[in-house]
Design an enzyme around this catalytic site. Structure first.
Site, short mmCIF file in Angstrom:
data_model
loop_
_atom_site.label_atom_id
_atom_site.label_comp_id
_atom_site.label_asym_id
_atom_site.label_seq_id
_atom_site.Cartn_x
_atom_site.Cartn_y
_atom_site.Cartn_z
N LEU A 21 31.59 64.63 -32.12
CA LEU A 21 30.60 64.14 -31.60
C LEU A 21 31.08 62.85 -31.03
CD1 LEU A 21 27.82 64.37 -34.49
CD2 LEU A 21 27.86 65.65 -32.04
N GLU A 68 34.74 59.72 -44.71
CA GLU A 68 33.71 58.79 -45.27
C GLU A 68 32.23 59.15 -45.21
OE1 GLU A 68 33.29 53.82 -45.49
OE2 GLU A 68 33.09 54.78 -43.68
N ASP A 69 31.79 59.88 -44.16
CA ASP A 69 30.41 59.99 -43.77
C ASP A 69 29.97 61.06 -44.84
OD1 ASP A 69 30.09 58.35 -41.64
OD2 ASP A 69 31.03 59.73 -40.41
N ARG A 92 27.18 68.39 -38.77
CA ARG A 92 28.15 67.85 -39.65
C ARG A 92 27.65 67.99 -41.24
NH1 ARG A 92 30.61 62.19 -39.20
NH2 ARG A 92 32.13 63.22 -40.50
N ARG A 138 21.26 58.27 -37.97
CA ARG A 138 21.90 59.15 -38.96
C ARG A 138 21.66 58.82 -40.18
NH1 ARG A 138 27.11 60.56 -36.54
NH2 ARG A 138 26.88 60.56 -34.17
N HIS A 169 27.26 54.08 -36.09
CA HIS A 169 26.88 53.59 -37.44
C HIS A 169 27.00 52.11 -37.60
CE1 HIS A 169 29.09 57.67 -38.44
NE2 HIS A 169 27.77 57.82 -38.94
N CYS A 256 35.99 54.98 -41.68
CA CYS A 256 35.39 56.36 -41.58
C CYS A 256 36.54 57.35 -41.92
CB CYS A 256 34.50 56.51 -40.46
SG CYS A 256 35.48 56.65 -38.79
#
Length: 261
Positions: A21, A68-69, A92, A138, A169, A256
């Site tokens: 993405l 990190e997400d 994801r 998100r 983000h 991230c």
């Protein structure tokens, strides 16, 4: 509460990272250079005495390098709790199951998002004992409420920061420089949520430089943004710089690429 990190988890970039993405419009990453930059990132951590766990690439998920997400690490007395997220980007969500066994064997306590809650770690900014939580495409309020309940258990306050969908983000254009200072783009410069902090605003056109990585005893910033570097220098900051050109193409930044505690 000063957050000095001693451990980190990273994941090797998938070969198909360029299929992930992105809205950057900067083209596909050069994978050879991507791996060089990722190794340099790891070497930097290790040079600061941070123990790094390097996970294998997951080719099923092009964005999985942005580890990190998948979780939020919550420092607790004598250890860390892990809050597993549910990414707002549907493509994801399988990444969370890949990180779950790693964190289950690492964290002292583990929690997981349920129901209609959505969250990505890139929307979570820890400043002392306050978690600022971006509310966007998100991460939603249902996710915020679940996370807040867990964070409050360990003595943290959570502050929602809703914003429009002009970037992936919260931390894309907002991060910490030290325990009292935030660096940010103009988008956040007048927000009441951050009124209690010293605020430094990056010049227009250098918004990417607002994603820095402060680890309690060192500061890392993206290379290639001279006006922002001059601003930092004039204000008494002397960060180390690292090239992030290939991750920038995929909307990725310094924060991230790792889970830290």
């Amino acid at each position: 509460m000063k957050n000095i990190f001693s451990k980190a988890i990273v994941r090797t970039p998938a070969h198909n990272l360029g299929h992930g993405l992105t809205e950057a419009g900067l083209g596909c990453p050069d994978m050879e250079l991507t791996h060089v930059q990722h190794r340099n990132y790891i070497k930097y951590f290790e040079s600061k005495g941070i123990a790094v766990t390097v996970l294998d690439a997951v080719e099923d998920f092009p964005d999985s390098v942005f580890v990190e997400d998948t979780a939020v690490m919550i420092p607790i007395d004598g250890g860390v709790a892990a809050f597993l997220t549910c990414p707002g980007a549907k493509s994801r969500r399988g990444e969370v199951e890949r990180i779950k066994p790693v964190l289950a064997s690492t964290a002292d306590e583990i929690f997981q998002m349920e129901g209609d809650g959505l969250m990505e770690g890139g929307d979570i900014l820890l400043m002392g004992n306050i978690f600022f939580v971006g509310i966007d495409s998100r991460t939603n309020y249902a996710g915020f409420e679940q996370f807040e309940k867990v964070a409050r258990k360990f003595g943290y306050k959570c502050v929602p920061v809703p914003f429009d969908n002009g970037m992936p983000h919260l931390k894309t254009e907002l991060s910490t420089l030290d325990d009292e200072t935030l660096i940010m783009s103009n988008r956040f410069s007048m927000r009441d949520e951050f009124s209690g902090y010293r605020r430094m605003v990056v010049p227009t056109g250098e918004e990417y430089a607002a994603n820095c990585l402060y680890m309690g005893n060192c500061l890392l910033a993206p290379a290639g943004f001279p006006a922002s570097a001059e601003m930092l220098d004039k204000n008494g900051f002397s960060p180390d710089y690292i090239d992030m050109s290939e991750f920038r193409k995929m909307d990725g930044g310094l924060t991230c690429l790792s889970l830290r505690w």
